[in-house]
Design a protein around this motif. Structure first.
Motif, PDB file in Angstrom:
ATOM      1  N   GLN A  23      -5.219  -7.096   8.919  1.00 30.96           N
ATOM      2  CA  GLN A  23      -4.751  -7.260   7.662  1.00 30.96           C
ATOM      3  C   GLN A  23      -5.607  -7.885   6.444  1.00 30.96           C
ATOM      4  OE1 GLN A  23      -0.942  -9.270   8.546  1.00 30.96           O
ATOM      5  NE2 GLN A  23       0.230  -7.335   8.240  1.00 30.96           N
ATOM      6  N   GLY A  26      -8.123  -5.677   5.478  1.00 26.90           N
ATOM      7  CA  GLY A  26      -7.746  -4.612   4.877  1.00 26.90           C
ATOM      8  C   GLY A  26      -7.673  -3.090   5.476  1.00 26.90           C
ATOM      9  N   ARG A  29      -4.526  -0.771   4.623  1.00 24.40           N
ATOM     10  CA  ARG A  29      -4.478  -0.352   3.220  1.00 24.40           C
ATOM     11  C   ARG A  29      -4.536   1.149   3.105  1.00 24.40           C
ATOM     12  NH1 ARG A  29      -8.095  -4.356   1.204  1.00 24.40           N
ATOM     13  NH2 ARG A  29      -7.081  -6.177   1.504  1.00 24.40           N
ATOM     14  N   ASN A  30      -4.095   1.820   2.370  1.00 25.09           N
ATOM     15  CA  ASN A  30      -4.223   3.148   2.330  1.00 25.09           C
ATOM     16  C   ASN A  30      -4.287   4.151   3.450  1.00 25.09           C
ATOM     17  OD1 ASN A  30      -4.902   2.812  -0.520  1.00 25.09           O
ATOM     18  ND2 ASN A  30      -7.145   2.497   0.275  1.00 25.09           N
ATOM     19  N   PHE A  34       1.792   5.916   3.969  1.00 28.05           N
ATOM     20  CA  PHE A  34       2.155   4.816   3.095  1.00 28.05           C
ATOM     21  C   PHE A  34       3.151   5.036   1.931  1.00 28.05           C
ATOM     22  CE2 PHE A  34       1.600   1.679  -0.230  1.00 28.05           C
ATOM     23  CZ  PHE A  34       1.998   0.466   0.550  1.00 28.05           C
TER      24      PHE A  34
END
Length: 132
Positions: A23, A26, A29-30, A34
């Motif tokens: 996390q 990153g 993310r994306n 999502f």
């Protein structure tokens, strides 16, 4: 790739540490999907779910053979209307009439066929009249 769990560290805390570090980097993310709702988990299990999802995604469908032939006959009628020569009209009608004759000789599974071969001469005459 993650490293092996060090001895003396509980498995849960090792996994939690891996997730927390990912996390922080990153890596979550994306991600695809999502913000979209999850699939309904109350639906009965379908072992062909992935085939159905792929067909839906690609816009494909599977019709019973009789319905597929009816669709081909409709497409042939549209192709005749758009044909540019009498030879092309006769070729289109010949191909679909061959498929219809085969299906009438040995009826396919599914709903009734409800098709007859096209009358080539009448259809060609109608095509000519539409061009005049």
């Amino acid at each position: 790739m993650t490293e092996r769990k060090p001895p003396g560290v509980s498995f849960e805390s090792f996994v939690d540490k891996q997730i927390r570090e990912a996390q922080e980097r990153g890596e979550f993310r994306n991600l695809p999907g999502f913000g979209r709702p999850l699939d309904d988990d109350r639906a009965p299990y379908d072992e062909l779910w992935w085939i159905r999802r792929k067909m839906h995604r690609e816009g494909a469908s599977v019709l019973p053979p009789a319905l597929a032939l009816r669709k081909e006959a409709e497409d042939a009628a549209e192709a005749v209307a758009a044909a540019v020569s009498e030879t092309q009209v006769r070729r289109i009608l010949g191909e679909i009439n061959t498929r219809i004759a085969e299906a009438l000789a040995r009826p396919p599974a599914g709903p009734p066929l409800n098709l007859r071969p096209f009358d080539v001469e009448r259809t060609v005459a109608e095509w000519r009249a539409g061009r005049a």
